[in-house]
Design a protein around this motif. Sequence first.
Motif, PDB file in Angstrom:
ATOM      1  N   ARG A   1       0.885  -1.285  -0.033  1.00 34.05           N
ATOM      2  CA  ARG A   1      -0.056   0.012  -0.061  1.00 34.05           C
ATOM      3  C   ARG A   1       0.938   1.055  -0.039  1.00 34.05           C
ATOM      4  O   ARG A   1       0.457   2.029  -0.545  1.00 34.05           O
ATOM      5  CB  ARG A   1      -0.900   0.126   1.118  1.00 34.05           C
ATOM      6  N   TYR A   2       1.899   1.301   0.682  1.00 30.38           N
ATOM      7  CA  TYR A   2       3.111   2.198   0.627  1.00 30.38           C
ATOM      8  C   TYR A   2       3.432   2.629  -0.769  1.00 30.38           C
ATOM      9  O   TYR A   2       3.224   3.745  -1.184  1.00 30.38           O
ATOM     10  CB  TYR A   2       4.255   2.044   1.597  1.00 30.38           C
ATOM     11  N   VAL A   3       4.045   1.598  -1.427  1.00 27.60           N
ATOM     12  CA  VAL A   3       4.551   1.801  -2.799  1.00 27.60           C
ATOM     13  C   VAL A   3       3.473   2.300  -3.929  1.00 27.60           C
ATOM     14  O   VAL A   3       3.593   3.058  -4.876  1.00 27.60           O
ATOM     15  CB  VAL A   3       5.397   0.803  -3.029  1.00 27.60           C
TER      16      VAL A   3
ATOM     17  N   VAL B   1       5.851  -6.570  -6.935  1.00 26.61           N
ATOM     18  CA  VAL B   1       5.348  -5.216  -7.064  1.00 26.61           C
ATOM     19  C   VAL B   1       6.363  -4.219  -7.108  1.00 26.61           C
ATOM     20  O   VAL B   1       7.309  -4.023  -6.314  1.00 26.61           O
ATOM     21  CB  VAL B   1       4.172  -5.036  -5.910  1.00 26.61           C
ATOM     22  N   TYR B   2       5.809  -3.366  -8.206  1.00 26.91           N
ATOM     23  CA  TYR B   2       7.045  -2.049  -8.326  1.00 26.91           C
ATOM     24  C   TYR B   2       5.934  -0.841  -8.678  1.00 26.91           C
ATOM     25  O   TYR B   2       4.898  -0.892  -9.048  1.00 26.91           O
ATOM     26  CB  TYR B   2       7.892  -2.513  -9.734  1.00 26.91           C
ATOM     27  N   ALA B   3       6.582   0.263  -8.285  1.00 26.01           N
ATOM     28  CA  ALA B   3       6.092   1.441  -8.503  1.00 26.01           C
ATOM     29  C   ALA B   3       7.208   2.707  -8.631  1.00 26.01           C
ATOM     30  O   ALA B   3       8.099   2.652  -7.697  1.00 26.01           O
ATOM     31  CB  ALA B   3       5.231   1.761  -6.964  1.00 26.01           C
ATOM     32  N   MET B   4       6.823   3.410  -9.389  1.00 32.04           N
ATOM     33  CA  MET B   4       7.720   4.691  -9.705  1.00 32.04           C
ATOM     34  C   MET B   4       6.974   5.859  -8.994  1.00 32.04           C
ATOM     35  O   MET B   4       5.902   6.039  -9.162  1.00 32.04           O
ATOM     36  CB  MET B   4       7.891   4.988 -11.182  1.00 32.04           C
ATOM     37  N   HIS B   5       7.888   6.685  -8.338  1.00 29.82           N
ATOM     38  CA  HIS B   5       7.601   7.680  -7.530  1.00 29.82           C
ATOM     39  C   HIS B   5       8.678   8.946  -7.732  1.00 29.82           C
ATOM     40  O   HIS B   5       9.407   8.425  -8.445  1.00 29.82           O
ATOM     41  CB  HIS B   5       7.783   7.527  -6.056  1.00 29.82           C
ATOM     42  N   TYR B   6       7.995  10.070  -7.740  1.00 25.47           N
ATOM     43  CA  TYR B   6       8.831  11.159  -7.912  1.00 25.47           C
ATOM     44  C   TYR B   6       8.457  12.181  -6.633  1.00 25.47           C
ATOM     45  O   TYR B   6       7.263  12.311  -5.982  1.00 25.47           O
ATOM     46  CB  TYR B   6       8.421  12.187  -9.183  1.00 25.47           C
TER      47      TYR B   6
END
Length: 191
Positions: A23-25, A113-118
Amino acid sequence: MGKLIQRTRGTYVNDDAVENVIRYVTRTRANEDRRNELIFFGGAGVAQEPEQMITQFKYIQRAFRSSASLGRKITHEIFSFHQQEIQELDRDKLMKFAYRCAFHYYSLGYQVVYAMHYNESQDYHIHFTVNAVSYQNGKKWHSSMRDLAMREGLFNRYLYEAKNGLIPIQLCSQPFRSPVCFDLSSGRSRV
């Protein structure tokens, strides 16, 4: 060149570690105040919705391990980009790059699970949340600093190939290998 680090803040042994990290990512926590930092998310070996991702990680863990012997439930690694590299990649190339890196973990036998952040303080980065239990044989994830350095080198090679349009055909040639990402710009899943 990018930098791959293993996130060591927290032991990830608590019962809600899988849910908390996914949930965080994916920025889907209750009362999420950082959703605007999320660019896209996806997975390899899991469905495309966070609730299903959580369920599928836990299912593999229960199928192979008792909760008493499970210990660490998840591994969390982050690949950070230099600003110049990001300017050379469009969203499509970034999504394919992220999936290709995720597929590396999956090819070793682990859901990811992967997630891109800025965010303004850390620039662009991709989180990789890896199930600590293999879907193939129930073995626990073990990774040394040498393994991490080797993955960093591999991911930097993938980054070079993505920047130069050299993403391999086989990445998307089989249905189960097609990247599934949730693209926030369109509000829907992309293959």
